[in-house]
Design an enzyme around this catalytic site. Structure first.
Site, PDB file in Angstrom:
ATOM      1  CG  PHE A  90       0.105   0.469   2.575  1.00  0.00           C
ATOM      2  CD1 PHE A  90      -0.246   1.620   2.901  1.00  0.00           C
ATOM      3  CD2 PHE A  90       0.557  -0.662   3.563  1.00  0.00           C
ATOM      4  CE1 PHE A  90       0.385   2.524   3.756  1.00  0.00           C
ATOM      5  CE2 PHE A  90       0.779   0.201   4.774  1.00  0.00           C
ATOM      6  CZ  PHE A  90       1.162   1.006   4.815  1.00  0.00           C
TER       7      PHE A  90
ATOM      8  CE  LYS B   9      -3.177  -8.233  -4.909  1.00  0.00           C
ATOM      9  NZ  LYS B   9      -3.446  -7.267  -3.370  1.00  0.00           N
TER      10      LYS B   9
ATOM     11  CD  GLU C 174      -5.153  -5.735   0.251  1.00  0.00           C
ATOM     12  OE1 GLU C 174      -4.592  -5.947  -0.687  1.00  0.00           O
ATOM     13  OE2 GLU C 174      -5.902  -6.779   1.044  1.00  0.00           O
ATOM     14  NE  ARG C 175      -3.221  -2.256   3.747  1.00  0.00           N
ATOM     15  CZ  ARG C 175      -2.763  -2.543   4.514  1.00  0.00           C
ATOM     16  NH1 ARG C 175      -3.052  -2.418   6.023  1.00  0.00           N
ATOM     17  NH2 ARG C 175      -1.439  -3.261   5.103  1.00  0.00           N
TER      18      ARG C 175
ATOM     19  CB  SER D  87       4.107  -7.548   5.649  1.00  0.00           C
ATOM     20  OG  SER D  87       3.485  -8.151   5.530  1.00  0.00           O
TER      21      SER D  87
ATOM     22  CB  CYS E 244      10.407  -0.653   2.854  1.00  0.00           C
ATOM     23  SG  CYS E 244      10.941  -0.122   1.298  1.00  0.00           S
TER      24      CYS E 244
ATOM     25  CD  GLU F 139       8.153  -2.885   8.107  1.00  0.00           C
ATOM     26  OE1 GLU F 139       7.465  -4.237   8.297  1.00  0.00           O
ATOM     27  OE2 GLU F 139       8.318  -1.951   8.236  1.00  0.00           O
TER      28      GLU F 139
HETATM   29  P1  NAD Z   1       1.498  -6.857   2.971  1.00  0.00           P
HETATM   30  O1  NAD Z   1       1.951  -7.974   3.292  1.00  0.00           O
HETATM   31  O2  NAD Z   1       0.405  -6.794   3.954  1.00  0.00           O
HETATM   32  O3  NAD Z   1       0.680  -6.603   1.703  1.00  0.00           O
HETATM   33  C1  NAD Z   1       1.150  -6.460  -0.295  1.00  0.00           C
HETATM   34  C2  NAD Z   1       0.724  -7.599  -0.675  1.00  0.00           C
HETATM   35  O4  NAD Z   1       0.426  -8.925  -0.302  1.00  0.00           O
HETATM   36  C3  NAD Z   1      -0.624  -7.013  -1.047  1.00  0.00           C
HETATM   37  O5  NAD Z   1      -0.841  -6.677  -2.152  1.00  0.00           O
HETATM   38  C4  NAD Z   1      -1.543  -7.972  -0.777  1.00  0.00           C
HETATM   39  O6  NAD Z   1      -3.381  -7.778  -0.525  1.00  0.00           O
HETATM   40  C5  NAD Z   1      -1.208  -8.612  -0.112  1.00  0.00           C
HETATM   41  N1  NAD Z   1      -0.897  -9.729   0.645  1.00  0.00           N
HETATM   42  C6  NAD Z   1      -1.234  -9.314   2.144  1.00  0.00           C
HETATM   43  N2  NAD Z   1      -1.788 -10.428   2.855  1.00  0.00           N
HETATM   44  C7  NAD Z   1      -1.548 -11.219   2.329  1.00  0.00           C
HETATM   45  C8  NAD Z   1      -1.814 -13.237   2.855  1.00  0.00           C
HETATM   46  N3  NAD Z   1      -1.928 -12.585   3.968  1.00  0.00           N
HETATM   47  N4  NAD Z   1      -1.674 -13.241   1.455  1.00  0.00           N
HETATM   48  C9  NAD Z   1      -1.605 -13.630   0.214  1.00  0.00           C
HETATM   49  N5  NAD Z   1      -1.377 -12.091  -0.115  1.00  0.00           N
HETATM   50  C10 NAD Z   1      -1.405 -11.093   1.040  1.00  0.00           C
HETATM   51  O7  NAD Z   1       2.046  -4.854   3.072  1.00  0.00           O
HETATM   52  P2  NAD Z   1       1.642  -4.054   3.504  1.00  0.00           P
HETATM   53  O8  NAD Z   1       1.023  -3.377   4.561  1.00  0.00           O
HETATM   54  O9  NAD Z   1       0.783  -3.888   1.985  1.00  0.00           O
HETATM   55  O10 NAD Z   1       3.119  -3.019   3.171  1.00  0.00           O
HETATM   56  C11 NAD Z   1       3.762  -2.586   3.346  1.00  0.00           C
HETATM   57  C12 NAD Z   1       4.805  -3.253   4.146  1.00  0.00           C
HETATM   58  O11 NAD Z   1       5.986  -3.367   2.882  1.00  0.00           O
HETATM   59  C13 NAD Z   1       5.797  -3.056   4.859  1.00  0.00           C
HETATM   60  O12 NAD Z   1       6.130  -4.265   6.209  1.00  0.00           O
HETATM   61  C14 NAD Z   1       7.103  -2.736   4.492  1.00  0.00           C
HETATM   62  O13 NAD Z   1       8.530  -2.627   4.931  1.00  0.00           O
HETATM   63  C15 NAD Z   1       6.790  -3.254   3.577  1.00  0.00           C
HETATM   64  N6  NAD Z   1       7.354  -2.924   1.737  1.00  0.00           N
HETATM   65  C16 NAD Z   1       8.820  -2.983   1.530  1.00  0.00           C
HETATM   66  C17 NAD Z   1       9.546  -2.781   1.062  1.00  0.00           C
HETATM   67  C18 NAD Z   1      11.294  -2.927   0.127  1.00  0.00           C
HETATM   68  O14 NAD Z   1      11.719  -2.853  -0.786  1.00  0.00           O
HETATM   69  N7  NAD Z   1      11.526  -4.633   1.532  1.00  0.00           N
HETATM   70  C19 NAD Z   1       9.228  -1.670   0.292  1.00  0.00           C
HETATM   71  C20 NAD Z   1       7.982  -0.911   0.334  1.00  0.00           C
HETATM   72  C21 NAD Z   1       7.312  -1.628   1.787  1.00  0.00           C
END
Ligand code: NAD
Length: 495
Positions: free
Chosen positions: A165, A189, A192-193, A242, A297, A395
């Protein structure tokens, strides 16, 4: 395949009840999946759209469209593919303000933060356009007399991008243009947020002349992701999100034979030596820790204050944190916007309670805007945090900064290196030898010297280490060209 004709339905539509549609095979179509989720504006709490929860049948349609398109797209010369990328770059510039507004509205970044993130995204598109150079292979004449060897790079097939997101435009642009220019077709994909910016991107990709089916957009949540991870028509998965989701995506997609890169969570350390120039260091720390409400991140999350500099540093940080203007993302006076959702705010507030209960000292706490239903968290500065406390390890992804006092640079590096994450780290000092020692010994992939957010430009790889990354080839830079292509070695002899 006619590659010169843009798809003729480039306008994203919403089906009934403001539910967004998927973009599949060049057309906007309603999802068949299981219901829809509200998309609130985090600054106000008001619902601005509804996003469908696409399921296996929606994924099947998108992957089939991508597979069909791949056959023709991979035959289009890379120079021509690169021209489409340049057309996309120009469209993104033309729609820059619309993209910024969209990021501000659905993500809650301030206008300046949103502008910066869209600009970084466009830089990735510009890097993608250099594919006629970066996709070049290698050639060696006479490996034995009369025998030559040629190394070619060819596309993989269908690539899936799954995005978080916190960067609704930038992170999809790390993926789609590079995947497409290398000759793959692509299924996005988005989170969704933040689904709205992705619909603008889909429209612009179509307008740029990428043939129908080369870029597809499937909205949804875990159900859509899980269907993509196991689909036999998917060749590679690029994921950012995440840590728990990254591990799941990496393990599942790899078990189903796909190439995977999974960029994960972070806990970034900022080391401040007593000789640091506080005039410049304090604003850099504030921007790193509290910019984008800490939802980055690369956000600095733990300051390792090397004594005897701790008191002076904490006094200046506390004074500034207490005055940080918190408010709606589109208000020019705001420094700290909302966090993404009410449930995320509740999680951040629990971390703050846990920090206080664990004995950390609240050195400063900002204030909240009055009378708003937005998802605001008053910024918090903790002092006297112990490295083993959960707020120093996990985090938080909110406007919370923990100061740990340490006796020496060596101890600061040791504390940072005990983290299970290794995304970014920075040092603030006037001493070149200390900076060099830090850069040499720190176990993190993106390292700043007097730079609080050491984000590599798109022509370098985005290199998380340890639990911040799962895979081998990183996003962006030459790693991305390696990720989105497979190598073929041709050995030839002519009689
Ligand atoms: P998230 O893991 O909740 O969601 C990321 C994606 O995965 C979304 O498209 C979501 O629909 C999908 N998803 C969520 N839960 C899932 C599940 N149980 N099974 C399958 N798919 C699922 O992450 P977020 O909250 O949207 O983003 C923030 C996180 O992303 C933070 O931890 C941040 O550190 C990380 N991030 C990392 C980087 C990097 O370069 N390392 C860059 C940006 C963000």
């Amino acid at each position: 395949m006619t590659v010169n004709t843009p798809v003729d339905s480039p306008t994203p539509r919403m089906a009934s009840e403001n539910v967004l549609e998927n973009f599949v095979g060049g057309e906007w179509i309603p999802a068949e999946g299981d219901g829809a989720l509200d998309v609130p504006d985090p600054s106000t709490g008001r619902v601005i759209a509804r996003v469908p929860r696409s399921g296996a049948s929606d994924v099947e349609r998108a992957v089939s469209a991508a597979r069909r398109a791949f056959a023709g797209w991979r035959e289009v010369p890379v120079v021509e593919r690169s021209r489409r990328v340049l057309a996309l770059r120009n469209l993104l510039e033309g729609q820059f303000d619309e993209l910024v507004r969209s990021v501000v509205r659905e993500n809650g970044k301030t206008v300046d933060e949103a502008r910066g993130s869209v600009r970084r995204g466009i830089e990735a598109v510009e890097f993608a356009a250099s594919a006629p150079t970066t996709m070049q292979g290698a050639f060696l004449e006479d490996v034995t007399p009369g025998v030559d060897t040629t190394l070619l790079r060819q596309p993989l097939g269908v690539v899936v991008g799954i995005t978080p997101f916190n960067f609704p435009v930038m992170i999809p642009l790390w993926m789609a243009p590079l995947a497409l220019v290398c000759g793959n077709s692509f299924v996005l994909k988005p989170s969704e947020r933040v689904p709205l910016s992705a619909t603008i991107l889909a429209r612009l990709v179509a307008e740029a002349g990428f043939p129908a089916g080369t870029f597809n957009l499937v909205h949804g949540d875990a159900a859509a992701v899980d269907a993509l991870l196991v689909h036999p028509g998917v060749d590679a998965v690029s994921f950012v999100g995440s840590a728990p989701t990254a591990r799941h995506v990496y393990a599942t997609a790899a078990a189903h034979g796909k190439r995977v890169q999974a960029l994960a969570g972070a806990k970034n350390h900022l080391i401040v030596l007593p000789d640091a120039d506080l005039e410049r260091t304090v604003p850099a720390i504030l921007s790193s820790a509290f910019g984008q409400s800490g939802e980055r991140c690369l956000a600095g999350s733990v300051v390792l204050a090397v004594e005897p500099g701790g008191d002076a540093l904490v006094a200046r940080l506390a004074e500034a944190v207490g005055r940080l203007p918190v408010g709606p993302a589109d208000d020019g006076a705001t420094s700290v916007g909302p966090v993404i959702r009410a449930d995320h705010r509740a999680r951040v507030l629990r971390w703050i309670e846990e920090g206080s209960a664990g004995g950390a000292v609240v050195a400063a706490r900002g204030s909240l805007p009055r009378g708003s239903d937005g998802f605001y968290v008053a910024p918090v500065l903790f002092d006297r945090v112990k490295p083993e406390m959960a707020i120093a390890q996990e985090e938080i992804f909110g406007p919370v900064l923990a100061v740990v006092r340490v006796p020496s640079l060596g101890e600061a590096i040791a504390v940072a290196n005990r983290s299970r994450f290794g995304n970014a780290a920075a040092i603030f000092t006037r001493d070149g030898k200390s900076a060099r020692e830090f850069a040499h010994r720190i176990e993190a992939g993106m390292v700043g010297v007097n730079v609080g957010v050491p984000a590599p430009a798109a022509y370098f790889p985005f290199v998380g280490w340890k639990g911040s990354f799962y895979g081998d080839l990183h996003a962006t830079g030459r790693d991305a060209i390696d990720f989105y292509t497979r190598k073929k070695v041709v050995t030839s002899r002519w009689f």
